[in-house]
Enzyme design. Structure first.
Site, PDB file in Angstrom:
ATOM      1  N   ASP A 205       0.831  -1.198   0.000  1.00  0.00           N
ATOM      2  CA  ASP A 205       0.000   0.000   0.000  1.00  0.00           C
ATOM      3  C   ASP A 205       0.874   1.260   0.000  1.00  0.00           C
ATOM      4  O   ASP A 205       1.856   1.344   0.744  1.00  0.00           O
ATOM      5  CB  ASP A 205      -0.838  -0.037   1.299  1.00  0.00           C
ATOM      6  CG  ASP A 205      -1.970   0.948   1.318  1.00  0.00           C
ATOM      7  OD1 ASP A 205      -2.858   0.839   0.466  1.00  0.00           O
ATOM      8  OD2 ASP A 205      -1.973   1.830   2.204  1.00  0.00           O
ATOM      9  N   GLU A 247       1.736  -0.255  -4.947  1.00  0.00           N
ATOM     10  CA  GLU A 247       0.858   0.844  -5.348  1.00  0.00           C
ATOM     11  C   GLU A 247       1.728   2.102  -5.381  1.00  0.00           C
ATOM     12  O   GLU A 247       2.065   2.657  -4.337  1.00  0.00           O
ATOM     13  CB  GLU A 247      -0.273   1.018  -4.321  1.00  0.00           C
ATOM     14  CG  GLU A 247      -1.235   2.113  -4.721  1.00  0.00           C
ATOM     15  CD  GLU A 247      -2.112   2.625  -3.570  1.00  0.00           C
ATOM     16  OE1 GLU A 247      -3.196   3.135  -3.848  1.00  0.00           O
ATOM     17  OE2 GLU A 247      -1.698   2.531  -2.398  1.00  0.00           O
TER      18      GLU A 247
HETATM   19  C1  BGC Z   1      -5.481   2.137  -0.497  1.00  0.00           C
HETATM   20  C2  BGC Z   1      -6.688   2.812   0.050  1.00  0.00           C
HETATM   21  C3  BGC Z   1      -6.409   3.194   1.496  1.00  0.00           C
HETATM   22  C4  BGC Z   1      -5.119   4.001   1.616  1.00  0.00           C
HETATM   23  C5  BGC Z   1      -4.659   4.091   3.037  1.00  0.00           C
HETATM   24  C6  BGC Z   1      -4.445   3.180  -0.415  1.00  0.00           C
HETATM   25  O1  BGC Z   1      -3.885   3.807  -1.352  1.00  0.00           O
HETATM   26  O2  BGC Z   1      -5.634   1.659  -1.799  1.00  0.00           O
HETATM   27  O3  BGC Z   1      -7.825   2.010  -0.046  1.00  0.00           O
HETATM   28  O4  BGC Z   1      -7.458   3.983   1.988  1.00  0.00           O
HETATM   29  O5  BGC Z   1      -4.068   3.413   0.900  1.00  0.00           O
HETATM   30  O6  BGC Z   1      -4.198   2.873   3.484  1.00  0.00           O
END
Ligand code: BGC
Length: 557
Positions: A205, A247
């Protein structure tokens, strides 16, 4: 490179499927999904053909950010099951030939996490330096609020602590301080803990925020990328096969740094989502002009053979359009989500594809054909295979996180609990379980489910797509996205008509010196190619074709 190599770097032509245990299947009639329920659907997933499951957070959490606010990294939320249930599920998935990766959310903790509770209570707490504190928000600190609907600042004053703390997301999600070596050690421990339980990697994440440090921390951690390289090599040593799928919603150029060190030496993330490609795909669809997508894919930085792009057209968040210009974003909003309630944070859409495309089945199929034929590894979000819609009555990003729709019953076959107890209400009307569900589609050869299942099979049988090198074919019609993926001495050529008009295009394949043939992949058919490499294809409105080119006398892989 041989076909047998595709089992070594398994992620290069995997098909990922993201799901939330909480919304998949409820085995104990409490209205919430759970691991025992998920285990009952492992055969469904294996039959669909997906090869790797990505589980959204299932850890104990106060649930302010739907589980992305974690209060214990070493446990399973008791509402979802036990460790026993978790391990049995992993074993079952593996038995059916599927790997499992899990969400690793370590940029921050919940403010209810015992580490934060201790940290805020005293400057002498051993956990104080696990978070990022300041007497005043520093002027040279990070900028930009992620959730502008609820937050105006990245810094929150904490009365108990007597200082401000940094939070990239909601104020109830204080950022961990990775400049502190103890925090880095703990994160490594978390990763290795879950790897020991059998997971095949992590969806990491918010990676850029995770490794972000304040300018004042430079002396403690001169190169935060070193931390990613460290995690990568630890995982390599412990499990070998485990991936880090990051991500990293940055420009392609900035993403490059997250694959490997600038010197090209140590690896960092194994895979990254292609957010730029996804946004370009929507712009291209809105304009019915392939050029934004061609530009975006061609613009991907080169990556090493172990690395891979993860492609997607929907995920669990708002469908972000943040890398488009304001004007481009408006074009996409106008085409696919014109009403304010369909949009989020001014930068994204909170709709699923079938509603955005007004239920136009031909166009929906074209999108999935396009996704599965793009260079990279496709990632599906649960329910996409049956064309689930969203529930806009739900708050923010939760609109697309409604329970899986298995049967036409009021509980959608997801639960037998009283509708009032269901974790999140289903969409109503045309998108309700009554109208959209697995049971109706699974045995219908003409259903979206059957189509997606077939695409997955063909994607798996065409290693050219996951492993190959991309190039665009010049199309005389701007609405046609035509590309080829070359791998070894073979190619897959895919054509997608982004417009509702039927078109006939003549394209040229470079490198062809004698008459040859292209074999259709998605259906029977042969297209002749002349000695100059030219061939002519007809496409219906929103039509699509996959064609295979291979040396004469060879059989398809
Ligand atoms: C996830 C989100 C989340 C955030 C905080 C991200 O980018 O995809 O769903 O709210 O991180 O953890």
């Amino acid at each position: 490179m041989r076909i047998t190599d595709t089992s070594d770097l398994w992620w290069k032509n995997a098909v990922l499927y993201c799901l939330d245990v909480e919304t998949f299947l409820d085995s104990d009639a409490d209205g919430q999904g759970d691991f025992q329920g998920l285990s009952q659907r492992v055969d469904y997933l294996a039959d669909l053909g997906v090869t790797c499951l990505w589980l959204m957070p299932f850890y104990p959490s106060p649930g302010v950010d739907d589980g992305y606010d974690i209060s214990d990294f070493y446990a399973v939320d008791p509402d979802l099951g036990t460790f026993g249930d978790f391990v049995e599920f992993i074993r079952m998935a593996r038995d059916r030939g599927m790997r499992v990766i899990i969400d690793l959310v370590v940029n921050h903790t919940s403010d209810q996490h015992p580490w934060f509770q201790s940290a805020r209570a005293s400057r002498d707490s051993p956990y104080r330096d696990w978070y990022v504190w300041a007497d005043e928000p520093p002027a040279d600190g990070p900028q930009g609020v992620t959730f502008p609907d609820k937050e105006v600042s990245l810094w929150q004053y904490d009365e108990v602590a007597g200082q401000y703390y940094l939070h990239r997301f909601y104020r109830s999600q204080p950022d961990l301080n990775v400049a502190n070596p103890k925090v880095r050690d703990e994160i490594a421990k978390i990763i290795l803990f879950w790897a020991a339980l059998g997971v095949s990697g992590f969806r990491v994440d918010a990676v850029p925020f995770l490794i972000e440090t304040l300018p004042s921390d430079k002396s403690q951690i001169p190169d935060p990328h070193e931390f990613l390289r460290h995690l990568r090599s630890l995982l390599n040593r412990r499990t070998g096969e485990a991936i880090l799928l990051g991500e990293v919603n940055l420009t392609h150029e900035d993403q490059r740094k997250f694959f490997a060190s600038p010197e090209g030496g140590g690896q960092e993330l194994t895979m990254q989502f292609d957010f730029i490609g996804m946004q370009a795909l929507y712009l291209a669809m809105a304009r019915q002009d392939a050029s934004p997508l061609i530009r975006a894919i061609a613009d991907r930085p080169p990556i090493s053979v172990e690395n891979q792009w993860a492609t997607f057209v929907r995920n669990h968040d708002e469908l972000t359009l943040d890398k488009l210009t304001l004007g481009e974003r408006e074009e996409v909003f106008r085409a696919f989500g014109p009403k304010p309630e369909m949009q989020l944070y001014g930068r994204g859409l909170r709709r699923r594809i079938p509603t955005m495309l007004k239920g136009d089945m031909q166009r929906i199929r074209m999108v999935y054909s396009l996704l599965l034929s793009l260079p990279g590894t496709p990632v599906l979000f649960y329910g996409e295979e049956i064309g689930m819609g969203e529930n806009l009555a739900e708050d923010g990003r939760l609109a697309v996180r409604t329970p899986m729709q298995w049967t036409p019953e009021p509980g959608g076959g997801f639960t037998t609990a009283d509708p009032a107890a269901i974790v999140r209400p289903f969409p109503k009307g045309a998108w309700s379980p009554k109208r959209v569900n697995v049971a109706d589609q699974r045995d219908d050869p003409d259903s979206l489910y059957s189509f997606v299942r077939q695409l997955i099979r063909f994607y798996r049988e065409c290693p050219e797509l996951g492993w190959g090198t991309f190039s665009a074919l010049e199309s005389p019609d701007a609405a046609v996205f035509a590309h080829r993926s070359d791998w070894e001495d073979r190619s897959v050529i895919a054509l997608h008509n982004l417009s509702p008009r039927a078109v006939t295009v003549t394209l040229t394949l470079d490198g062809v010196t004698k008459r040859t043939k292209l074999h259709d992949v998605l259906r029977p058919g042969i297209t002749p190619v002349d000695a100059k490499g030219a061939f002519t294809i007809e496409l219906d409105g929103y039509g699509y074709r996959w064609l295979r080119h291979q040396p004469d006398g060879t059989l398809p892989i």
